[in-house]
Design an enzyme around this catalytic site. Structure first.
Site, mmCIF file in Angstrom:
data_model
loop_
_atom_site.group_PDB
_atom_site.id
_atom_site.type_symbol
_atom_site.label_atom_id
_atom_site.label_comp_id
_atom_site.label_asym_id
_atom_site.label_seq_id
_atom_site.Cartn_x
_atom_site.Cartn_y
_atom_site.Cartn_z
ATOM 1 N N PRO A 107 0.797 -1.232 0.000
ATOM 2 C CA PRO A 107 0.000 0.000 0.000
ATOM 3 C C PRO A 107 0.832 1.286 0.000
ATOM 4 C CG PRO A 107 -0.913 -1.567 1.554
ATOM 5 C CD PRO A 107 0.406 -2.127 1.115
ATOM 6 N N TYR A 111 -6.346 2.541 1.934
ATOM 7 C CA TYR A 111 -5.142 1.729 1.814
ATOM 8 C C TYR A 111 -3.997 2.539 1.197
ATOM 9 C CZ TYR A 111 -8.050 -2.310 2.975
ATOM 10 O OH TYR A 111 -8.885 -3.193 3.616
ATOM 11 N N CYS A 112 -3.882 2.480 -0.101
ATOM 12 C CA CYS A 112 -2.714 3.052 -0.764
ATOM 13 C C CYS A 112 -2.689 4.578 -0.733
ATOM 14 C CB CYS A 112 -2.643 2.535 -2.198
ATOM 15 S SG CYS A 112 -2.618 0.729 -2.257
ATOM 16 N N VAL A 113 -3.854 5.212 -0.824
ATOM 17 C CA VAL A 113 -3.881 6.674 -0.785
ATOM 18 C C VAL A 113 -3.484 7.168 0.605
ATOM 19 C CG1 VAL A 113 -5.343 8.726 -0.972
ATOM 20 C CG2 VAL A 113 -5.555 6.882 -2.651
ATOM 21 N N THR A 125 0.260 6.344 1.461
ATOM 22 C CA THR A 125 1.223 7.125 0.690
ATOM 23 C C THR A 125 1.206 8.595 1.100
ATOM 24 O OG1 THR A 125 1.029 5.584 -1.161
ATOM 25 C CG2 THR A 125 1.938 7.768 -1.643
#
Length: 353
Positions: free
Chosen positions: A84, A113-115, A118
């Site tokens: 992620p 998750y990934c947003v 990050t």
């Protein structure tokens, strides 16, 4: 001009966007930002998740592909990741450092998750972050709806910080893309850079038009009922308005704005009705003539006058209006047409040769 901003598009892949919350609206907002970034020469970086075997984003399967509605150009960077965190065991940090990037505008999927991961990692890595409130998405869970997840993260991440680096959450409409994190108001304007941007935007659009048949350009459906011809006529109408305004300013005359007080949608419909019966040849001729008029307009102003504007140039809204009408607006509609052509290729039974 120092370029310290990058537009980052995370995991906008077919397998995540199919059925995602407000998927079409999110794709449209990302397209708007893409058009602005490309018109201004701002870095665009895609992040693509390489899932393991059996994962919905398993590398190489149809769902793994970056969504065709926001497809990258050949020159644009794609960062591949396996977790992620878009920085974890990837070359994203190296890519940003090599480009001198200090500010990330982040869009994509999935929100929680990934947003989220990050965004938080980016400020810890000493980047300022703008999370685009209406350009990230996810799906429903057993506990929360996608709408609740997006709203929660927009609220929670706004103001998240590490040292002097901070996250700001803004809708796409409020994001004015510049090549710097903060516009340098005292930076000298270079006329050759303005001309280069205008000519590059025109050349890209004109090359696209030259690759299409007359039948393609007259087929409706690019955006709602509009054809390619209607999109060109739309661009011409707004540029005609801009050029009329400049001519009045140069002559010291009062300018009558035919769409004053109208919302953009209302003005667009008026221009559509006024131009829908025009021939393709007539519209293309105006399109190309207008470009030459704008080039001559820029060439006719000395670099000193651009930087110490007087007279008609003293209107602070004229120069950004020129950029918008000669580059950004072009890029936005060029992307719409390219997306339509991509859809046609995916449905060959309705494509036109």
């Amino acid at each position: 001009m120092s370029n310290t901003t990058a537009l980052v598009i995370i995991d906008v892949q077919v397998g995540l966007m199919d059925g995602a919350y407000r998927a079409q609206e999110v794709l449209e907002q990302i397209n708007v930002l893409l058009a602005r970034a490309r018109a201004r020469g701002i870095a665009v970086i895609y992040v693509q998740h390489d899932g393991q075997k059996g994962h919905p984003l398993e590398a190489g399967i149809p769902g793994w592909r970056i969504h065709p509605a926001i497809a990258p150009l050949e020159s644009e960077t794609i960062i591949h990741k396996g977790s992620p965190d878009a920085f974890h065991h990837t070359r994203l940090q190296q890519e940003l450092q090599q480009r001198g990037i200090t500010h990330l505008i982040i869009t994509g999927a999935q929100t929680e998750y990934c947003v989220d991961t990050t965004v938080r990692r980016a400020v810890s890595n000493s980047y300022h972050v703008t999370l685009v409130a209406d350009a990230h998405t996810t799906g429903d869970t057993d506990i929360l709806t996608a709408e609740q997840i997006v709203a929660f993260h927009n609220y929670t991440l706004d103001g998240f910080w590490a040292d002097e680096h901070i996250v700001r959450v803004k809708p796409a409409a409020e994001i004015i893309l510049t090549t710097q994190q903060e516009p340098a108001m005292t930076e000298r304007i270079k006329k050759d850079e303005i001309l280069a941007a205008i000519n590059a935007s025109y050349a890209s659009f004109d090359t696209l038009l030259n690759s299409m048949s007359e039948e393609q350009m007259l087929t409706p459906g690019v955006n709602d009922a509009w054809s390619v011809k209607d999109n060109i006529a739309h661009l011409c109408a707004w540029r005609r308005r801009f050029l009329d305004r400049v001519q009045a300013a140069r002559q010291g005359m009062e300018w009558h704005d035919a769409v004053a007080g109208m919302e953009d949608d209302e003005a667009n419909e008026l221009f559509y009705q006024q131009n829908k019966e025009r021939t393709l040849s007539d519209v293309l001729t105006e399109f190309r003539t207008q470009h030459q008029r704008i080039v001559e307009l820029v060439e006719g102003v000395s670099e000193e006058d651009w930087n110490a504007p007087q007279g008609w140039l003293a209107d602070e809204s004229i120069r950004p209006s020129m950029v918008e009408n000669a580059t950004e607006h072009f890029a936005e509609h060029e992307q719409l047409i390219r997306n339509w052509l991509a859809r046609q290729q995916e449905a060959p039974e309705i494509a036109h040769s």
